[in-house]
Design an enzyme around this catalytic site. Structure first.
Site, mmCIF file in Angstrom:
data_model
loop_
_atom_site.group_PDB
_atom_site.id
_atom_site.type_symbol
_atom_site.label_atom_id
_atom_site.label_comp_id
_atom_site.label_asym_id
_atom_site.label_seq_id
_atom_site.Cartn_x
_atom_site.Cartn_y
_atom_site.Cartn_z
ATOM 1 C CB VAL A 13 -0.994 0.073 1.181
ATOM 2 C CG1 VAL A 13 -2.069 -0.983 1.051
ATOM 3 C CG2 VAL A 13 -0.299 -0.017 2.515
ATOM 4 N N GLY A 14 2.141 1.137 0.330
ATOM 5 C CA GLY A 14 2.987 2.330 0.368
ATOM 6 C C GLY A 14 3.548 2.632 1.749
ATOM 7 C CE LYS A 32 9.229 -4.967 6.459
ATOM 8 N NZ LYS A 32 7.994 -4.454 5.836
ATOM 9 C CD GLU A 99 7.525 -0.811 5.894
ATOM 10 O OE1 GLU A 99 8.544 -0.142 5.637
ATOM 11 O OE2 GLU A 99 6.911 -1.473 5.032
ATOM 12 N N GLY A 100 5.722 -2.364 10.112
ATOM 13 C CA GLY A 100 5.262 -3.751 10.133
ATOM 14 C C GLY A 100 5.335 -4.361 8.745
ATOM 15 N N GLY A 102 3.163 -6.247 5.721
ATOM 16 C CA GLY A 102 1.804 -6.495 5.241
ATOM 17 C C GLY A 102 0.761 -5.699 6.012
HETATM 18 N N1 LIG Z 1 3.538 7.766 -3.312
HETATM 19 C C1 LIG Z 1 4.007 6.874 -4.188
HETATM 20 N N2 LIG Z 1 4.377 7.261 -5.440
HETATM 21 C C2 LIG Z 1 4.855 6.365 -6.328
HETATM 22 N N3 LIG Z 1 5.002 5.050 -6.070
HETATM 23 C C3 LIG Z 1 4.673 4.606 -4.847
HETATM 24 C C4 LIG Z 1 4.156 5.486 -3.853
HETATM 25 N N4 LIG Z 1 3.904 4.758 -2.736
HETATM 26 C C5 LIG Z 1 4.236 3.488 -3.033
HETATM 27 N N5 LIG Z 1 4.706 3.390 -4.289
HETATM 28 C C6 LIG Z 1 5.196 2.175 -4.964
HETATM 29 O O1 LIG Z 1 4.277 1.128 -4.677
HETATM 30 C C7 LIG Z 1 4.974 -0.073 -4.371
HETATM 31 C C8 LIG Z 1 4.604 -0.518 -2.976
HETATM 32 O O2 LIG Z 1 5.025 0.469 -2.051
HETATM 33 P P1 LIG Z 1 5.716 0.079 -0.677
HETATM 34 O O3 LIG Z 1 6.886 -0.797 -0.897
HETATM 35 O O4 LIG Z 1 5.956 1.358 0.048
HETATM 36 O O5 LIG Z 1 4.526 -0.773 -0.009
HETATM 37 P P2 LIG Z 1 4.512 -1.494 1.419
HETATM 38 O O6 LIG Z 1 3.156 -1.278 1.968
HETATM 39 O O7 LIG Z 1 5.667 -1.024 2.213
HETATM 40 O O8 LIG Z 1 4.691 -3.037 1.038
HETATM 41 P P3 LIG Z 1 5.198 -4.258 1.999
HETATM 42 O O9 LIG Z 1 3.961 -4.843 2.597
HETATM 43 O O10 LIG Z 1 5.870 -5.176 1.032
HETATM 44 O O11 LIG Z 1 6.137 -3.700 3.022
HETATM 45 C C9 LIG Z 1 6.461 0.218 -4.542
HETATM 46 O O12 LIG Z 1 6.855 -0.134 -5.839
HETATM 47 C C10 LIG Z 1 6.526 1.728 -4.356
HETATM 48 O O13 LIG Z 1 7.626 2.307 -5.014
HETATM 49 MG MG LIG Z 2 7.198 -2.107 3.045
#
Ligand SMILES: Nc1ncnc2c1ncn2[C@@H]1O[C@H](COP(=O)(O)OP(=O)(O)OP(=O)(O)O)[C@@H](O)[C@H]1O
Ligand SMILES: [Mg+2]
Length: 207
Positions: A13-14, A32, A99-100, A102
């Site tokens: 989700v980001g 992490k 950071e958790g 998932g």
């Molecule tokens: N604001 C943003 N602008 C552009 N790309 C983004 C943005 N936020 C997230 N992404 C892209 O979306 C994907 C997932 O983002 P991210 O790795 O932050 O998710 P996560 O929730 O940390 O995932 P995980 O559960 O694996 O830790 C990545 O490729 C990241 O670069």
């Molecule tokens: Mg992540």
């Protein structure tokens, strides 16, 4: 000092992008606790790149598991037994962003989920949620699951294009503070993230 626990409504989700923006904005360290999946790089590596934090402010994971799946399964595949005592919050100088993996009910070991770990820590969490279709349900379910375990929700940080009705509905039904919304950045790098984070969030909400 303040510890900001970042969780999300789902994987991808980001959370990592948000955590990198936040860690830079408030001059935090990043941790992490459990990384599952190491072949395509790790979240600490991505945070290092997206935050420009010095290496000593990126703490080593308690567990770095090879398989990109739920930590309970990744640990089983790697032949590792996760010890919850090793997941105690580290002591650092200054703020810490954690950071958790998932979403909130992802299992870590046995019947213990990330939400249970957050409850053990006794720390409020920031919930990162998409603005895309489906977010109302995922966000409200996550908020309920957290609160059912006694975890306070510091606020919700949205990621994606502006969808004012979804954001307002989550804030109203979930009785949760809206911290801001990070737009989709292209390009996404340490500079664009720092500028966008400063435009869309107020660091006083985190300190
Ligand atoms: N604001 C943003 N602008 C552009 N790309 C983004 C943005 N936020 C997230 N992404 C892209 O979306 C994907 C997932 O983002 P991210 O790795 O932050 O998710 P996560 O929730 O940390 O995932 P995980 O559960 O694996 O830790 C990545 O490729 C990241 O670069
Ligand atoms: Mg992540």
């Amino acid at each position: 000092m303040s510890t900001i626990v970042v969780t999300g409504t789902d994987t991808d989700v980001g959370k990592t992008v948000f955590a990198a923006g936040l860690a830079r904005a408030i001059g935090a360290s990043y941790w992490k606790p459990v990384q599952a999946g190491t072949d395509d790089g790790t979240d600490p590596m991505r945070v290092a790149r997206l935050s420009g934090l010095p290496p000593e402010r990126i703490l080593p994971e308690a567990y770095a598991l090879a398989t990109p799946c739920s930590p309970h399964r990744a640990a089983a595949i790697d032949g590792v037994t996760i010890d919850l005592d090793r997941l105690a919050l580290p002591q650092v100088d200054g703020p810490l962003v954690v950071e958790g993996a998932g979403g909130v009910l992802v299992p870590i070991v046995g019947t213990t989920t990330f939400a249970d770990l957050f409850a053990r820590w006794g720390m409020p969490v920031v919930l990162v949620a998409r603005t895309a279709l489906g977010t109302i349900n995922h966000s409200l379910l996550s908020i309920e699951a957290l609160r059912a375990r006694g975890v306070a929700v510091r606020g919700i940080a949205f990621v994606g294009e502006s969808v004012p009705d979804s954001e307002a509905t989550i804030v109203r039904l979930g009785d949760v503070k809206r911290l801001g919304r990070l737009p989709i950045l292209d390009p996404l790098d340490a500079d664009t993230l720092a500028v966008s984070f400063a435009d869309h969030f107020d660091t006083r909400d985190f300190l």
